[in-house]
Design a protein around this motif. Structure first.
Motif, short mmCIF file in Angstrom:
data_model
loop_
_atom_site.label_atom_id
_atom_site.label_comp_id
_atom_site.label_asym_id
_atom_site.label_seq_id
_atom_site.Cartn_x
_atom_site.Cartn_y
_atom_site.Cartn_z
N ARG A 19 0.83 -1.21 0.00
CA ARG A 19 0.00 0.00 0.00
C ARG A 19 0.86 1.27 0.00
O ARG A 19 0.47 2.30 -0.55
N GLU A 20 2.04 1.20 0.62
CA GLU A 20 2.94 2.35 0.62
C GLU A 20 3.39 2.71 -0.78
O GLU A 20 3.75 3.86 -1.05
N ILE A 21 3.34 1.74 -1.68
CA ILE A 21 3.76 1.98 -3.07
C ILE A 21 2.58 2.34 -3.95
O ILE A 21 2.65 3.31 -4.72
N ILE A 22 1.46 1.58 -3.84
CA ILE A 22 0.36 1.74 -4.79
C ILE A 22 -0.79 2.60 -4.25
O ILE A 22 -1.73 2.91 -4.98
N GLY A 23 -0.72 3.00 -2.98
CA GLY A 23 -1.80 3.81 -2.42
C GLY A 23 -3.11 3.05 -2.34
O GLY A 23 -3.15 1.88 -1.97
N ASP A 24 -4.21 3.72 -2.75
CA ASP A 24 -5.54 3.11 -2.62
C ASP A 24 -5.99 2.38 -3.88
O ASP A 24 -7.17 2.05 -4.03
N ARG A 25 -5.08 2.10 -4.77
CA ARG A 25 -5.45 1.35 -5.98
C ARG A 25 -5.80 -0.08 -5.62
O ARG A 25 -5.49 -0.58 -4.53
N THR A 26 -6.45 -0.78 -6.54
CA THR A 26 -6.94 -2.13 -6.26
C THR A 26 -5.79 -3.09 -5.98
O THR A 26 -4.84 -3.18 -6.76
N LEU A 27 -5.89 -3.80 -4.86
CA LEU A 27 -4.87 -4.78 -4.48
C LEU A 27 -5.52 -6.15 -4.28
O LEU A 27 -6.44 -6.30 -3.49
N ILE A 28 -5.02 -7.13 -5.00
CA ILE A 28 -5.45 -8.52 -4.86
C ILE A 28 -4.40 -9.24 -4.03
O ILE A 28 -3.24 -9.34 -4.44
N SER A 29 -4.77 -9.73 -2.86
CA SER A 29 -3.85 -10.47 -2.01
C SER A 29 -4.02 -11.96 -2.30
O SER A 29 -5.10 -12.51 -2.12
N LYS A 30 -2.95 -12.60 -2.74
CA LYS A 30 -2.99 -14.01 -3.11
C LYS A 30 -2.51 -14.87 -1.93
O LYS A 30 -1.38 -14.74 -1.48
N ILE A 31 -3.38 -15.73 -1.46
CA ILE A 31 -3.08 -16.59 -0.32
C ILE A 31 -2.54 -17.91 -0.86
O ILE A 31 -3.29 -18.70 -1.43
N GLU A 32 -1.24 -18.14 -0.68
CA GLU A 32 -0.60 -19.30 -1.29
C GLU A 32 0.28 -20.06 -0.30
O GLU A 32 1.17 -20.81 -0.71
N SER A 33 0.02 -19.88 1.00
CA SER A 33 0.83 -20.57 2.00
C SER A 33 0.01 -20.78 3.26
O SER A 33 -1.00 -20.11 3.49
N ILE A 34 0.47 -21.71 4.09
CA ILE A 34 -0.18 -21.95 5.38
C ILE A 34 -0.12 -20.70 6.25
O ILE A 34 -1.09 -20.35 6.93
N GLN A 35 1.00 -20.01 6.21
CA GLN A 35 1.15 -18.78 6.98
C GLN A 35 0.11 -17.74 6.59
O GLN A 35 -0.47 -17.06 7.43
N GLY A 36 -0.16 -17.63 5.29
CA GLY A 36 -1.18 -16.70 4.83
C GLY A 36 -2.57 -17.06 5.34
O GLY A 36 -3.35 -16.19 5.72
N ILE A 37 -2.88 -18.35 5.35
CA ILE A 37 -4.19 -18.79 5.85
C ILE A 37 -4.33 -18.49 7.33
O ILE A 37 -5.37 -18.00 7.80
N LEU A 38 -3.27 -18.74 8.11
CA LEU A 38 -3.32 -18.51 9.55
C LEU A 38 -3.46 -17.03 9.88
O LEU A 38 -4.01 -16.68 10.93
N ASN A 39 -2.96 -16.16 8.99
CA ASN A 39 -3.03 -14.71 9.25
C ASN A 39 -4.12 -14.03 8.44
O ASN A 39 -4.08 -12.82 8.23
N LEU A 40 -5.11 -14.79 7.98
CA LEU A 40 -6.10 -14.27 7.04
C LEU A 40 -6.88 -13.09 7.58
O LEU A 40 -6.97 -12.04 6.93
N ASN A 41 -7.44 -13.20 8.76
CA ASN A 41 -8.32 -12.15 9.28
C ASN A 41 -7.67 -10.78 9.40
O ASN A 41 -8.29 -9.77 9.06
#
Length: 203
Positions: A171-193
């Motif tokens: 976000r520091e780079i792209i500001g409020d433009r559309t960001l798609i976060s790709k969940i591709e790891s167990i760590q990402g799932i655990l930190n989803l919320n």
């Protein structure tokens, strides 16, 4: 079917080619473009002749510096990976096509044994048997995103999103433009919320 979004995969696109690809797509259509980052993923380097076949029991040198891989040599990106690898760690390359186990260290080389042989192509994803500290975006990602911003790109994707801080750094780079976060790891799932509210879309 109609195309809703053109995705430029930075894992397989040279930085120097990004402006030309964006310009070409923009000259053809008004369909939006999305720049998809390399993200926090380990990959092997380029292989001689496009691929190398390893045999179980082979001895292989893992190099700190980028090299063209062959039957006895291989390297991995990003650069920070090498210093985090230790004896006993296992590296699974290209969807477990080949498995290396590190057996020792010798200067700017790690020595490894092939536990499972197979074929490895250039620039394939790899998984290490322990959690590594990897930056959420690479210098190439940052440079490509900045190019995209100057060319009117409004959609960005963060590969291997692990935590809310990863999203905030993009976000520091792209500001409020559309960001798609790709969940591709167990760590990402655990930190989803924690990062649900700071991403436009999760996939």
């Amino acid at each position: 079917k109609d195309v809703n979004l053109f995705r430029i995969n930075l894992s397989h696109t040279a930085l120097d080619d990004v402006p030309g690809i964006i310009s070409k797509i923009q000259s053809w259509t008004d369909v939006p473009i999305c720049l998809d980052s390399e993200g926090a993923q380990v990959r092997n380097g380029f292989m001689g002749n496009g691929h190398t076949v390893y045999q179980t029991g082979d001895s292989v040198y893992i190099h700190a510096d980028a090299i063209v891989g062959d039957r006895q040599n291989i390297s991995f990106t990003p650069d920070s990976v090498f210093s985090q690898l230790n004896t006993g760690d296992e590296i699974r390359v290209d969807f477990d096509s080949v498995v290396f186990r590190i057996t020792g260290k010798e200067g700017k080389h790690l020595m490894a044994t092939v536990l499972q042989g197979g074929r490895v192509g250039s620039n394939k994803g790899a998984v290490v048997s322990k959690l590594l500290q990897l930056a959420p975006i690479t210098p190439k990602d940052k440079a490509a995103f900045e190019i995209g911003l100057t060319m009117g790109i409004k959609n960005f994707a963060l590969s291997f999103t692990h935590c809310a801080d990863d999203v905030h750094r993009v976000r520091e780079i792209i500001g409020d433009r559309t960001l798609i976060s790709k969940i591709e790891s167990i760590q990402g799932i655990l930190n989803l919320n924690p990062f649900l509210s700071s991403s436009n879309t999760l996939i």
